[in-house]
Design an enzyme around this catalytic site. Structure first.
Site, short mmCIF file in Angstrom:
data_model
loop_
_atom_site.label_atom_id
_atom_site.label_comp_id
_atom_site.label_asym_id
_atom_site.label_seq_id
_atom_site.Cartn_x
_atom_site.Cartn_y
_atom_site.Cartn_z
N GLY A 190 -2.13 5.13 -3.86
CA GLY A 190 -2.11 3.97 -4.77
C GLY A 190 -1.14 4.07 -5.93
N ILE A 217 -4.16 4.58 1.11
CA ILE A 217 -4.70 4.85 2.44
C ILE A 217 -5.89 5.81 2.37
CG2 ILE A 217 -4.13 5.78 4.73
CD1 ILE A 217 -1.12 5.13 3.88
N TYR A 238 0.85 -1.20 0.00
CA TYR A 238 0.00 0.00 0.00
C TYR A 238 0.88 1.24 0.00
CZ TYR A 238 1.12 0.52 4.99
OH TYR A 238 1.78 0.68 6.18
N CYS A 239 0.27 2.37 -0.39
CA CYS A 239 0.95 3.66 -0.31
C CYS A 239 -0.12 4.73 -0.07
CB CYS A 239 1.77 3.93 -1.57
SG CYS A 239 0.78 4.00 -3.08
N THR A 240 0.20 5.99 -0.25
CA THR A 240 -0.74 7.08 0.09
C THR A 240 -2.03 7.04 -0.72
OG1 THR A 240 1.22 8.41 0.52
CG2 THR A 240 -0.90 9.57 0.47
#
Ligand SMILES: [Zn+2]
Ligand SMILES: [Zn+2]
Length: 343
Positions: A202, A227, A198-200
């Site tokens: 996508g 997220i 995952y990241c901020t």
């Protein structure tokens, strides 16, 4: 890439109504082949400037990455314009939960080599062969699976203030560094483990998942919309929230609170704190975590050296800065010998 609207027309309407004359903070990205980024850039600037859009937008041959704010009353016109561009029709818009009228102060649309500085040679692998997108519900299920390895694809200063429970959070300054570290850590588990990332918002996982598949990982999953979208779905569908702390964001807010947990500490005194600031010394600007007490005793500076410079008259400060470049410090986010409590 899966394309859909984050919000139904009805939800959007409610949000705009609630915002009244206020602005909506929005982010979106799309990998697409843009033949003439310069021309596209000018088109966006002219149209969005008329709609009083503010923000930071990167355009490249590989696509577009945008963080912006738009007056609620112009949102429909903005959306209509996006839908008139073939590769942006129905693009997923991440709309920030905490609205803030000052998230951006200018409209900057820049042509870049890439929409994310990922340090990758895209000719080496096929970026369209990416991982399986999962929504918040499936993600919650997956990360409880004992065969899952959960990886945070962000940098150290981002995961420091907030991350998913049990996630691996590489202590890296760049995306490129984390790719190698994770690959090396998991090299014996390319087939038996589920790699979930995952990241901020996508966008980093779009590249990372394709990269890992190219490197031989068989089960690669990514949190769709990152997220930001996870949080929205958790609230919307009343799911269990497994994210602790704040989501670091790249505007002046620095972070959006997702849970009440404060998982970081003031870099100067060590007490629980997750507020990022930039050192007030114009020649430093170091990004670090500082509590209110330290902010007042240190004049919002990262060190006594910076505090001394910050106390000088403006003209003297300017003379000191002459001929020196501060860019290396700006990118050395949260790394400095003087910060005793930086983990
Ligand atoms: Zn402190
Ligand atoms: Zn400083």
């Amino acid at each position: 890439m899966q394309l859909y609207n984050t919000l139904s027309a009805k939800e959007r309407e409610a949000l705009i109504e609630e915002a009244g004359k206020e602005r909506l903070t929005i982010s979106f990205y799309q990998y697409a082949h843009i033949k003439n980024p310069e021309l596209f850039r000018n088109h966006l600037f002219i149209t969005w400037n008329e709609l009083d859009v503010l923000g930071r937008i990167y355009v490249a041959f590989e696509g577009i990455n945008a963080q912006l704010s738009v007056p609620a009353e112009n949102f429909e016109a903005f959306k209509k314009h996006l839908d008139s561009i073939s590769f942006l029709e129905n693009v997923r818009l991440n709309i920030a939960i905490e609205q803030d009228n000052k998230s951006f102060l200018k409209l900057k649309v820049k042509v870049r080599d890439k929409i994310v500085a990922d340090g990758l040679d895209d000719n080496l692998f096929d970026v369209t062969k990416k991982g399986i997108h999962v929504d918040a519900e499936k993600f919650n299920e997956l990360i409880e699976d004992p065969d899952t390895v959960l990886v945070d694809m962000r940098n150290h200063y981002e995961s420091e203030i907030g991350h998913f429970k049990n996630a691996i959070t590489p202590d890296v300054d760049t995306f490129r560094d984390s790719l190698d570290i994770i690959e090396n850590d998991l090299k014996d588990h390319k087939e038996d483990k589920k790699l979930v990332m995952y990241c901020t918002g996508g966008i980093r996982c779009e590249k990372a998942s394709a990269y890992y598949k190219h490197k031989g990982f068989k089960q690669v999953y990514q949190l769709e919309g990152g997220i930001i979208e996870y949080t929205r779905q958790v609230q919307d569908k009343k799911l269990e929230n497994k994210f602790m702390g704040k989501n670091f964001v790249f505007d002046h807010r620095r972070g959006e609170r997702i849970s009440d947990d404060v998982i970081a500490n003031c870099h100067q005194c060590g007490k629980a704190c997750d507020n990022h600031v930039n050192c007030a010394n114009e020649a430093c600007h170091l990004l670090f975590i500082q509590c209110e007490e330290c902010a007042s005793s240190m004049d919002q500076c990262c060190s006594t050296a910076c505090k001394d410079i910050h106390a000088l008259p403006f003209e003297e400060q300017k003379a000191l800065r002459k001929g020196k470049t501060v860019s290396n410090k700006i990118f050395k986010k949260g790394r400095s010998e003087v910060l005793k409590f930086k983990k």
